[in-house]
Design an enzyme around this catalytic site. Structure first.
Site: not given
Ligand code: FDA
Length: 305
Positions: A97, A131-132, A161, A182, A185, A199, A225, A286-287
Site C-alpha cells: 500500500k 494495492d488501490m 475497483q 487485479r 469491487k 450494489k 468471494h 474489518r474482516r
Molecule cells: P461481496 O462483498 O459482495 O461479498 C460476497 C460474498 O463473499 C459474501 O456474501 C460472503 O459470502 C463472502 N464474504 C465477503 N467477505 C467475507 C468475510 N470477511 N468473511 C466471510 N465471507 C465473506 N479493495 C480495495 O479497495 N483495494 C484493494 O487493493 C483490494 N485488494 C483486494 C485483494 C483481494 C485478493 C481481495 C479478495 C479483495 C481486495 N479488496 C481490495 C477488497 C474488495 O474491494 C472487497 O471489499 C472485498 O473483496 C469484498 O467484496 P467481494 O467481491 O468479496 O463481494
C-alpha cells in the site's frame, strides 16, 4: 447491522487492540485471517498454501506511515520478504500500500521507496502488486504504476475497483500498456460523485470489466468471494474458450476457504492474499465486520481448543 457497528467501533479501540496484539490468546484469534506477526509466520503459512496448490500475495500489515524512518522500516520488511521468497522458491509475490511506505509523508518518498521495492522484485524475477486505496490516491497510484512498469516491465501491477465510474477508462489505459490488473469491487467509503451507490451497479460493472480483462492478452487477477461474479467469469471463459491459465482468481486468507478449494479443483489458478505483521488488529476487525457470523465461528474455535 448493530453487530457491524459494534465491531467497527471496537476496531478503533486502542486498549482492546493492545490487549489482543500483545497476548497469546489474541494472537491465536488472529490466525483465522492473518498468517501471524513475523516473517517466519508469513513464510510458514505460504509454504502450507503452496503445498495445497495456491499461489500467494503477501501483505505486510502496517498503519499509514507518518515519518520517513517509518516508511523505510516498512520497506525493509518487503526487501527481507522478497529475499525469503526467492531463497525458499515460494510461489508468492507481494502487495504494497503506498500510504504504508510513505506516500503521505511526501509523494517523492513514497515513489522512491516503492521504486526500490519494485526494482528488487524485478531483479529476482518477482512481482509487486500496488494495492488501490481511496479516490484521493487513484491517479497517483496509476501514474506510479505506469512509470515503474516502464522502468521494470512486468514487475509491477495495480488494482482497479469496479465501484468507480472511472475504472472503465482506467482499465483500457492499463491494458493498453500491458499492465497487470487485479480487479476488485472496492473497499473504501466513496460518495456518489465517484462510485456507483447501488450494489447491483457495482456487480454489473465488475462482470463487464472482468470479461474485458480475461479476454485481453494481459494476465489479470479476479479478486472476489462473490459466487455470482465467479460464476459469470467461469461462464464467459467457457463460452469464449479462454484458457484457464490466462488469468487467476484471488481471495483473502481465511475467507471462503471452501470456494478457494473448489476453484483449484476445477483447474483455476487461485492466489491467496495473505497479510502478516504486528499491526493485524484493524485488518482483522474489518474482516469480522464484513460478516459478523465470523465472530461466532471464531469464538467457538477459541473455546474448543
Ligand atoms: P461481496 O462483498 O459482495 O461479498 C460476497 C460474498 O463473499 C459474501 O456474501 C460472503 O459470502 C463472502 N464474504 C465477503 N467477505 C467475507 C468475510 N470477511 N468473511 C466471510 N465471507 C465473506 N479493495 C480495495 O479497495 N483495494 C484493494 O487493493 C483490494 N485488494 C483486494 C485483494 C483481494 C485478493 C481481495 C479478495 C479483495 C481486495 N479488496 C481490495 C477488497 C474488495 O474491494 C472487497 O471489499 C472485498 O473483496 C469484498 O467484496 P467481494 O467481491 O468479496 O463481494
Amino acid at each position: 447491522m448493530m453487530m457491524r457497528s459494534i465491531l467497527i467501533s471496537l476496531s478503533q479501540n486502542s486498549s482492546l487492540r493492545k490487549l489482543l496484539e500483545q497476548t497469546r490468546p489474541g494472537r491465536k484469534l488472529s490466525g483465522r485471517f492473518v498468517a501471524g506477526t513475523t516473517l517466519d509466520d508469513a513464510v510458514r503459512v505460504t509454504e502450507t498454501l503452496n503445498a495445497e496448490g495456491f499461489s500467494v500475495s503477501l501483505d505486510s500489515l502496517g498503519e499509514s506511515v507518518r515519518t520517513a524512518a517509518g516508511a523505510r522500516a516498512a520497506a525493509e520488511i518487503y526487501h527481507l520478504l522478497l529475499d525469503r521468497i526467492a531463497g525458499k522458491s515460494l510461489n508468492a509475490n507481494v502487495s504494497v500500500k503506498l500510504t504504508g511506505v510513505g506516500l503521505d509523508v511526501s509523494a517523492g518518498l513514497g515513489e522512491q521507496v516503492t521504486g526500490e521495492i519494485v526494482e528488487h522484485a524485478a531483479r529476482l524475477g518477482n512481482f509487486v502488486r500496488i494495492d488501490m486505496e481511496g479516490t484521493p490516491y487513484t491517479e497517483v497510484t496509476l501514474k506510479l504504476t505506469e512509470d515503474l512498469h516502464g522502468r521494470f516491465p512486468g514487475a509491477v501491477g495495480t488494482v482497479l475497483q469496479s465501484y468507480l465510474y472511472r475504472t472503465k477508462d482506467d482499465a483500457e489505459r492499463l491494458l493498453g500498456q500491458g499492465i497487470r490488473i487485479r480487479l476488485c469491487k472496492g473497499a473504501y467509503k466513496e460518495g456518489p460523485e465517484h462510485a456507483f451507490p447501488s450494489k447491483a451497479d457495482v456487480d454489473g460493472s465488475y462482470v463487464t470489466l472482468a470479461e474485458r480483462m480475461v479476454a485481453s492478452d494481459v494476465y489479470c487477477g479476479m479478486a472476489t468471494h462473490d459466487e455470482k461474479m465467479i460464476a459469470a467469469v467461469e461462464r464467459f471463459v467457457k463460452e469464449r474458450g479462454i484458457a484457464r491459465d490466462r488469468f487467476e482468481f484471488q481471495m483473502l486468507y481465511g475467507v471462503r476457504r471452501d470456494l478457494q478449494r473448489e476453484l483449484l479443483g476445477r483447474g483455476y489458478g487461485v492466489r491467496v492474499y495473505l497479510p502478516f505483521g504486528t499491526d493485524w488488529f484493524p485488518y482483522f476487525m474489518r474482516r469480522l465486520a464484513e460478516r459478523p457470523a465470523n465472530v461466532i465461528f471464531i469464538l467457538k474455535n477459541l473455546f474448543k481448543s
